[in-house]
Design a protein around this motif. Structure first.
Motif, PDB file in Angstrom:
ATOM      1  N   PRO A 237       9.695 -19.722   1.430  1.00 35.58           N
ATOM      2  CA  PRO A 237       8.936 -19.135   1.247  1.00 35.58           C
ATOM      3  C   PRO A 237       7.748 -18.740   1.260  1.00 35.58           C
ATOM      4  O   PRO A 237       6.772 -17.245   1.225  1.00 35.58           O
ATOM      5  CB  PRO A 237       9.086 -19.138  -0.285  1.00 35.58           C
ATOM      6  CG  PRO A 237      10.475 -20.197  -0.402  1.00 35.58           C
ATOM      7  CD  PRO A 237      10.329 -20.857   0.991  1.00 35.58           C
ATOM      8  N   ASP A 240       5.121 -15.754   4.680  1.00 36.66           N
ATOM      9  CA  ASP A 240       5.199 -14.702   3.849  1.00 36.66           C
ATOM     10  C   ASP A 240       5.075 -13.226   4.805  1.00 36.66           C
ATOM     11  O   ASP A 240       4.960 -13.449   5.921  1.00 36.66           O
ATOM     12  CB  ASP A 240       4.957 -14.011   2.685  1.00 36.66           C
ATOM     13  CG  ASP A 240       3.300 -14.343   2.988  1.00 36.66           C
ATOM     14  OD1 ASP A 240       2.814 -14.421   4.416  1.00 36.66           O
ATOM     15  OD2 ASP A 240       2.376 -14.215   2.481  1.00 36.66           O
ATOM     16  N   GLU A 241       5.661 -12.142   4.928  1.00 38.09           N
ATOM     17  CA  GLU A 241       5.490 -10.918   5.688  1.00 38.09           C
ATOM     18  C   GLU A 241       3.827 -10.662   6.411  1.00 38.09           C
ATOM     19  O   GLU A 241       4.193 -11.109   7.724  1.00 38.09           O
ATOM     20  CB  GLU A 241       5.733  -9.752   5.623  1.00 38.09           C
ATOM     21  CG  GLU A 241       7.189  -8.971   4.931  1.00 38.09           C
ATOM     22  CD  GLU A 241       7.900  -9.305   6.259  1.00 38.09           C
ATOM     23  OE1 GLU A 241       7.413  -8.823   7.391  1.00 38.09           O
ATOM     24  OE2 GLU A 241       9.026 -10.233   6.776  1.00 38.09           O
ATOM     25  N   LYS A 242       3.686 -11.086   5.349  1.00 39.08           N
ATOM     26  CA  LYS A 242       1.636 -11.147   6.311  1.00 39.08           C
ATOM     27  C   LYS A 242       1.572 -12.006   7.124  1.00 39.08           C
ATOM     28  O   LYS A 242       1.191 -12.148   8.542  1.00 39.08           O
ATOM     29  CB  LYS A 242       0.622 -11.853   5.227  1.00 39.08           C
ATOM     30  CG  LYS A 242      -0.695 -10.699   5.680  1.00 39.08           C
ATOM     31  CD  LYS A 242      -1.575 -10.608   4.629  1.00 39.08           C
ATOM     32  CE  LYS A 242      -3.049 -10.441   4.592  1.00 39.08           C
ATOM     33  NZ  LYS A 242      -4.058 -12.078   3.992  1.00 39.08           N
ATOM     34  N   THR A 243       1.997 -12.935   7.041  1.00 41.33           N
ATOM     35  CA  THR A 243       2.097 -14.439   7.609  1.00 41.33           C
ATOM     36  C   THR A 243       2.649 -14.309   9.173  1.00 41.33           C
ATOM     37  O   THR A 243       2.236 -14.736  10.376  1.00 41.33           O
ATOM     38  CB  THR A 243       2.690 -15.908   7.052  1.00 41.33           C
ATOM     39  OG1 THR A 243       2.049 -15.930   5.752  1.00 41.33           O
ATOM     40  CG2 THR A 243       2.566 -16.931   8.063  1.00 41.33           C
TER      41      THR A 243
END
Ligand code: GLY
Length: 423
Positions: A237, A240-243
Motif C-alpha cells: 500500500p 502508491d501510483e506516484k511512487t
C-alpha cells in the motif's frame, strides 16, 4: 512446448506450479527440483552449465527458464543460446548487475539513478580507516557489502563499528566468500521501508509487476539475523501510483537505457530492491532473477499465462503480450527449520500439507525431499504457505489458519507477516 526449469527453491516451485497450468506446455522438466516438484526431475545441479546445455540439446527443449542467479552469473544463458536453445534469463555480462555490487553501483552513479553513496575498497586497511574516521561518525548504521556473489550473506548492516570492522576482516582478509571479497563497498545506510519491484525485461521493453515486501529478519518485530526472507506480501500500500511513476521513470527506464548504452541486451527478469526513504525511492540492490519468497506471492496474483510471458520475453516479443494481474492481495509465510539461518537439522517428516490446501492455501516446496515415499525437511527454508484474498485482514487470518495445519519437529515461522499493512 518442452520446458526445462532450473533451480530447486520455493521460487522455482512457484514457477513450476504456474507453468504446469499453461495450455502451451507439453512437458516440464526441473533440474534439480525438490521433494514437491510437480513435474519430472532431472538430476543435474543448477550450477552445472554443461550438464544443462547437453540435456536441453539431447531432449529437444524448446525453452529453458533459469531461476537462480548463480547459473546466470556463470554464463548459462550465453551457452544455451550458443547451442541454439531459447532461454529466459540474462547474459553473463548483464548478470554483473547482481554478480558485482561495484558494477551495479557504478552504473547507477554514472547515470544518476537514485541510490546510496558509497566508497569502494580493495584493501582492508583503507576500509577500516574509513570506518574509524568517517563511517562511524555519521550517526547512521554502517553497511558493508562484499562485491561478488555471497549466497545472500555478503551484506552486513550494523551500528557497531567493531562489528563492521570484523566484517571487513572476514570478507577481505579471511576470504569467507573467496574472491567475492577481493573488493568491498561501504555504503550510505538507506532508511525507509524496503520494497521489491520485479520487471519482465526484453531490451528496453519492460513490464513492472506489482510491488512486494519481504521480511528479511528471522524473528517477529524484524529482530534477529538476516535471512533469505521469512515472508512476503503483495501489493504494497505505501508504494502508491506516484511512487511507481517515479521508480519507472527514474530507475527502471534509466537502468535499461544505461545497460543498452553499454551494449547489453537485458532479457529475463530484473529485481529492483528499493528503500522508500524520506528523500524518495533509492536502489538498495539489483538482482537478475525473481525474488524468493517474492515470487511466491507475485505468480499467484498473475492472471496472464506465465509460460507465455517467459516465452515471449525470451523471443524478444514482450511488447506483444498484454500482461494482467488480479486485483487481489497475497500473503506468504515461510516455514523454516529451527536454527535457520544458522545450522539446523534435516530429515524431519512433514505433515498437514493437504489439510492446509483444503483451507485454500497454496503450498510451495523449497527445502524438502522425498525419502522412502515420505516428505522430509532438507533445508533451512522448507515450505512457503501463500493465501490469496480480497483484503489483507482476511488473507493474514487465513494464511495463519493454513500454516497451523502443517508441522514437523522444529518448525518455526514468523507470526507477524504483513501486519504492518494493518497498522
Ligand atoms: N527476497 C530476497 C531476494 O530474493 O533476494
Amino acid at each position: 512446448m518442452k520446458v526445462l526449469l532450473i533451480g530447486s527453491g520455493g521460487r522455482e516451485d512457484a514457477m513450476a506450479q504456474s507453468i504446469i497450468k499453461s495450455p502451451l506446455l507439453d512437458k516440464l522438466f526441473i533440474a534439480p527440483g525438490n521433494g514437491g516438484s510437480p513435474c519430472e526431475r532431472v538430476n543435474i545441479k543448477a550450477s552445472d552449465v554443461d550438464g544443462v546445455v547437453n540435456f536441453a540439446k539431447n531432449n529437444s527443449i524448446d525453452l529453458v527458464i533459469i531461476g537462480p542467479e548463480s547459473p546466470l552469473i556463470k554464463g548459462m544463458a550465453d551457452q544455451l543460446e550458443k547451442a541454439g536453445v531459447l532461454v529466459f534469463g540474462c547474459s553473463k555480462e548483464a548478470a554483473q548487475m547482481e554478480g558485482s555490487k561495484i558494477y551495479a553501483k557504478k552504473l547507477m552513479l554514472d547515470n544518476k539513478i537514485p541510490t546510496g553513496l558509497c566508497e569502494i575498497f580493495s584493501n582492508s586497511k583503507d576500509a577500516i580507516d574509513y570506518i574509524n574516521n568517517v563511517a562511524s561518525k555519521t550517526g547512521t548504521p554502517i553497511v558493508v557489502k562484499a562485491d561478488g556473489e555471497a549466497a545472500g550473506k555478503g551484506v552486513v548492516v550494523t551500528s557497531d563499528p567493531s562489528v563492521a570492522i570484523e566484517a571487513v576482516k572476514d570478507i577481505m582478509d579471511n576470504k569467507i566468500f573467496g574472491h567475492s571479497g577481493d573488493n568491498i563497498i561501504i555504503e550510505e545506510y538507506l532508511d525507509g521501508q524496503e520494497t521489491t519491484v520485479l520487471s519482465f525485461v526484453d531490451g528496453e521493453d519492460y513490464y513492472i509487476m506489482p510491488p512486494s515486501q519481504d521480511h528479511k529478519r528471522a524473528f517477529d518485530g524484524d529482530k534477529g539475523p538476516n535471512t533469505g526472507g521469512m515472508g512476503v506480501y503483495s501489493p504494497v500500500p505505501v508504494f502508491d501510483e506516484k511512487t511507481k511513476e517515479f521508480v519507472e521513470n527514474n530507475i527502471i527506464k534509466k537502468t535499461l537505457k544505461a545497460l543498452k548504452d553499454r551494449g547489453i541486451y537485458y532479457k529475463g527478469v530484473l529485481y529492483t530492491g528499493l528503500a522508500l526513504t524520506r528523500k524518495g525511492p533509492k536502489v538498495v540492490e539489483f538482482n537478475v532473477r525473481f525474488g524468493d519468497p517474492e515470487t511466491q506471492v507475485i505468480l499467484p496474483l498473475m492472471e496472464t499465462d506465465f509460460l507465455e510471458v517467459c516465452y515471449k520475453t525470451a523471443k524478444g516479443e514482450l511488447k506483444d503480450i498484454d500482461i494482467k494481474f488480479k486485483n487481489k492481495k497475497a500473503v506468504s509465510v515461510v516455514l523454516a527449520s529451527n536454527g535457520y539461518p544458522g545450522s539446523y537439522e534435516k530429515g524431519f517428516e512433514i505433515s498437514g500439507i493437504e489439510e492446509a490446501k483444503k483451507l485454500g492455501a497454496l503450498v510451495f516446496h523449497a527445502g524438502d525431499e522425498l525419502r522412502d515415499g515420505k516428505l522430509v525437511t532438507n533445508g533451512g527454508r522448507v515450505l512457503n504457505v501463500t493465501y490469496v484474498g480480497d483484503d489483507y485482514k482476511d488473507c493474514i487470518e487465513k494464511v495463519y489458519d493454513c500454516v497451523n495445519k502443517i508441522s514437523w519437529d522444529g518448525m518455526f515461522y514468523r507470526k507477524d507477516i504483513a501486519y504492518r499493512v494493518l497498522r
